[in-house]
Write a protein that holds these residues in place. Structure first.
Motif, PDB file in Angstrom:
ATOM      1  N   ASN A  14      -2.192 -13.124 -12.375  1.00 53.41           N
ATOM      2  CA  ASN A  14      -1.176 -13.483 -11.395  1.00 53.41           C
ATOM      3  C   ASN A  14      -1.171 -12.386 -10.330  1.00 53.41           C
ATOM      4  OD1 ASN A  14       1.251 -13.616  -9.971  1.00 53.41           O
ATOM      5  ND2 ASN A  14       2.381 -14.406 -11.717  1.00 53.41           N
ATOM      6  N   PRO A  15      -1.324 -12.750  -9.048  1.00 53.73           N
ATOM      7  CA  PRO A  15      -1.408 -11.721  -8.007  1.00 53.73           C
ATOM      8  C   PRO A  15      -0.233 -10.746  -7.982  1.00 53.73           C
ATOM      9  CG  PRO A  15      -1.970 -13.859  -7.104  1.00 53.73           C
ATOM     10  CD  PRO A  15      -1.475 -14.096  -8.507  1.00 53.73           C
ATOM     11  N   ILE A  16       0.946 -11.183  -8.406  1.00 54.16           N
ATOM     12  CA  ILE A  16       2.120 -10.306  -8.362  1.00 54.16           C
ATOM     13  C   ILE A  16       2.068  -9.250  -9.457  1.00 54.16           C
ATOM     14  CG2 ILE A  16       4.638 -10.248  -8.643  1.00 54.16           C
ATOM     15  CD1 ILE A  16       4.592 -13.101  -7.360  1.00 54.16           C
ATOM     16  N   SER A  17       1.567  -9.617 -10.628  1.00 55.44           N
ATOM     17  CA  SER A  17       1.560  -8.670 -11.753  1.00 55.44           C
ATOM     18  C   SER A  17       0.160  -8.466 -12.312  1.00 55.44           C
ATOM     19  CB  SER A  17       2.492  -9.178 -12.861  1.00 55.44           C
ATOM     20  OG  SER A  17       2.032 -10.430 -13.338  1.00 55.44           O
ATOM     21  N   LEU A  31       0.852 -19.394 -16.614  1.00 52.81           N
ATOM     22  CA  LEU A  31      -0.107 -18.295 -16.552  1.00 52.81           C
ATOM     23  C   LEU A  31      -1.260 -18.511 -17.525  1.00 52.81           C
ATOM     24  CD1 LEU A  31       2.262 -15.186 -16.596  1.00 52.81           C
ATOM     25  CD2 LEU A  31       1.098 -16.157 -14.624  1.00 52.81           C
ATOM     26  N   ILE A  32      -2.431 -18.112 -17.097  1.00 50.55           N
ATOM     27  CA  ILE A  32      -3.561 -18.059 -18.017  1.00 50.55           C
ATOM     28  C   ILE A  32      -3.654 -16.613 -18.468  1.00 50.55           C
ATOM     29  CG2 ILE A  32      -6.046 -18.282 -18.272  1.00 50.55           C
ATOM     30  CD1 ILE A  32      -5.965 -20.377 -16.039  1.00 50.55           C
ATOM     31  N   GLU A  33      -3.525 -16.403 -19.769  1.00 51.33           N
ATOM     32  CA  GLU A  33      -3.626 -15.051 -20.308  1.00 51.33           C
ATOM     33  C   GLU A  33      -4.970 -14.894 -21.005  1.00 51.33           C
ATOM     34  OE1 GLU A  33       0.367 -13.080 -21.583  1.00 51.33           O
ATOM     35  OE2 GLU A  33       0.203 -15.018 -22.567  1.00 51.33           O
ATOM     36  N   HIS A  51      -5.837  -2.981 -10.363  1.00 53.05           N
ATOM     37  CA  HIS A  51      -5.045  -2.435  -9.261  1.00 53.05           C
ATOM     38  C   HIS A  51      -5.870  -2.387  -7.968  1.00 53.05           C
ATOM     39  CE1 HIS A  51      -2.006  -0.077  -7.220  1.00 53.05           C
ATOM     40  NE2 HIS A  51      -2.953   0.774  -6.870  1.00 53.05           N
ATOM     41  N   GLU A  52      -7.110  -1.928  -8.076  1.00 53.07           N
ATOM     42  CA  GLU A  52      -7.978  -1.845  -6.895  1.00 53.07           C
ATOM     43  C   GLU A  52      -8.251  -3.226  -6.316  1.00 53.07           C
ATOM     44  OE1 GLU A  52      -9.299   0.921  -5.226  1.00 53.07           O
ATOM     45  OE2 GLU A  52      -7.757   1.875  -6.440  1.00 53.07           O
ATOM     46  N   THR A  53      -8.503  -4.206  -7.169  1.00 50.84           N
ATOM     47  CA  THR A  53      -8.777  -5.568  -6.711  1.00 50.84           C
ATOM     48  C   THR A  53      -7.534  -6.168  -6.076  1.00 50.84           C
ATOM     49  OG1 THR A  53     -10.468  -5.845  -8.395  1.00 50.84           O
ATOM     50  CG2 THR A  53      -9.570  -7.860  -7.432  1.00 50.84           C
ATOM     51  N   ASP A  57      -6.628  -7.808  -2.276  1.00 53.70           N
ATOM     52  CA  ASP A  57      -5.951  -9.089  -2.085  1.00 53.70           C
ATOM     53  C   ASP A  57      -4.776  -8.913  -1.139  1.00 53.70           C
ATOM     54  OD1 ASP A  57      -5.468 -11.840  -2.472  1.00 53.70           O
ATOM     55  OD2 ASP A  57      -4.026 -11.423  -4.069  1.00 53.70           O
ATOM     56  N   VAL A  58      -4.053  -7.815  -1.276  1.00 47.50           N
ATOM     57  CA  VAL A  58      -2.920  -7.532  -0.393  1.00 47.50           C
ATOM     58  C   VAL A  58      -3.424  -7.342   1.041  1.00 47.50           C
ATOM     59  CG1 VAL A  58      -1.146  -5.815   0.165  1.00 47.50           C
ATOM     60  CG2 VAL A  58      -1.444  -6.600  -2.187  1.00 47.50           C
ATOM     61  N   GLU A  59      -4.569  -6.677   1.182  1.00 46.20           N
ATOM     62  CA  GLU A  59      -5.131  -6.490   2.517  1.00 46.20           C
ATOM     63  C   GLU A  59      -5.477  -7.839   3.139  1.00 46.20           C
ATOM     64  OE1 GLU A  59      -8.424  -3.788   2.224  1.00 46.20           O
ATOM     65  OE2 GLU A  59      -7.167  -2.223   1.365  1.00 46.20           O
ATOM     66  N   LEU A  60      -6.013  -8.770   2.325  1.00 46.93           N
ATOM     67  CA  LEU A  60      -6.331 -10.105   2.832  1.00 46.93           C
ATOM     68  C   LEU A  60      -5.078 -10.820   3.316  1.00 46.93           C
ATOM     69  CD1 LEU A  60      -8.897 -11.582   0.273  1.00 46.93           C
ATOM     70  CD2 LEU A  60      -9.271 -11.109   2.686  1.00 46.93           C
ATOM     71  N   GLY A  61      -3.978 -10.587   2.642  1.00 48.68           N
ATOM     72  CA  GLY A  61      -2.731 -11.256   2.990  1.00 48.68           C
ATOM     73  C   GLY A  61      -1.946 -10.559   4.074  1.00 48.68           C
TER      74      GLY A  61
END
Length: 122
Positions: A14-17, A31-33, A51-53, A57-61
């Motif tokens: 999940n992008p948030i966590s 969620l897929i765990e 965290h790095e990935t 993703d945040v940069e893309l957004g």
């Protein structure tokens, strides 16, 4: 638990966590765990990778800046994010339980050539 003992952990993308690896299953149908067995060091390395990935993703957004108008920067961020996700799935497969490995194979998120490297007899 020593540094060399493996413990069960659960990873969701999940992008948030994304960078939260839990010793407890969330059991959220949305969620897929991915269940993994990892030492403390392996868990820390995977958390760092997540965290790095997630940062890419945040940069893309990042729609507030004008960076998204620069195709080269946008493409570089997308490529880094995709490369990071590929590496994450490689690690999830490597550390994953049989159920996790089957789940990743089923959705074709692992390169078939990579599968035989980890499993004896393939």
């Amino acid at each position: 638990m020593t540094n060399e003992e493996k413990q069960l952990y659960y990873v969701n993308l999940n992008p948030i966590s994304m960078d939260a690896i839990s010793p407890v299953r969330v059991n959220d149908g949305q969620l897929i765990e991915y269940e993994i067995e990892a030492t403390l060091d392996e868990k820390k390395e995977l958390e760092h990778l997540l965290h790095e990935t997630q940062a890419h993703d945040v940069e893309l957004g990042n729609l507030i800046s004008f960076r998204h108008f620069d195709d080269e920067i946008g493409d570089a961020d997308k490529n880094e994010y995709q490369r990071g996700l590929g590496t994450i799935f490689d690690e999830l497969y490597r550390l994953g339980t049989e159920e996790t490995k089957a789940k990743i194979k089923e959705i074709h998120l692992i390169n078939d050539e990579d599968v035989g490297q980890d499993e004896p007899g393939l």
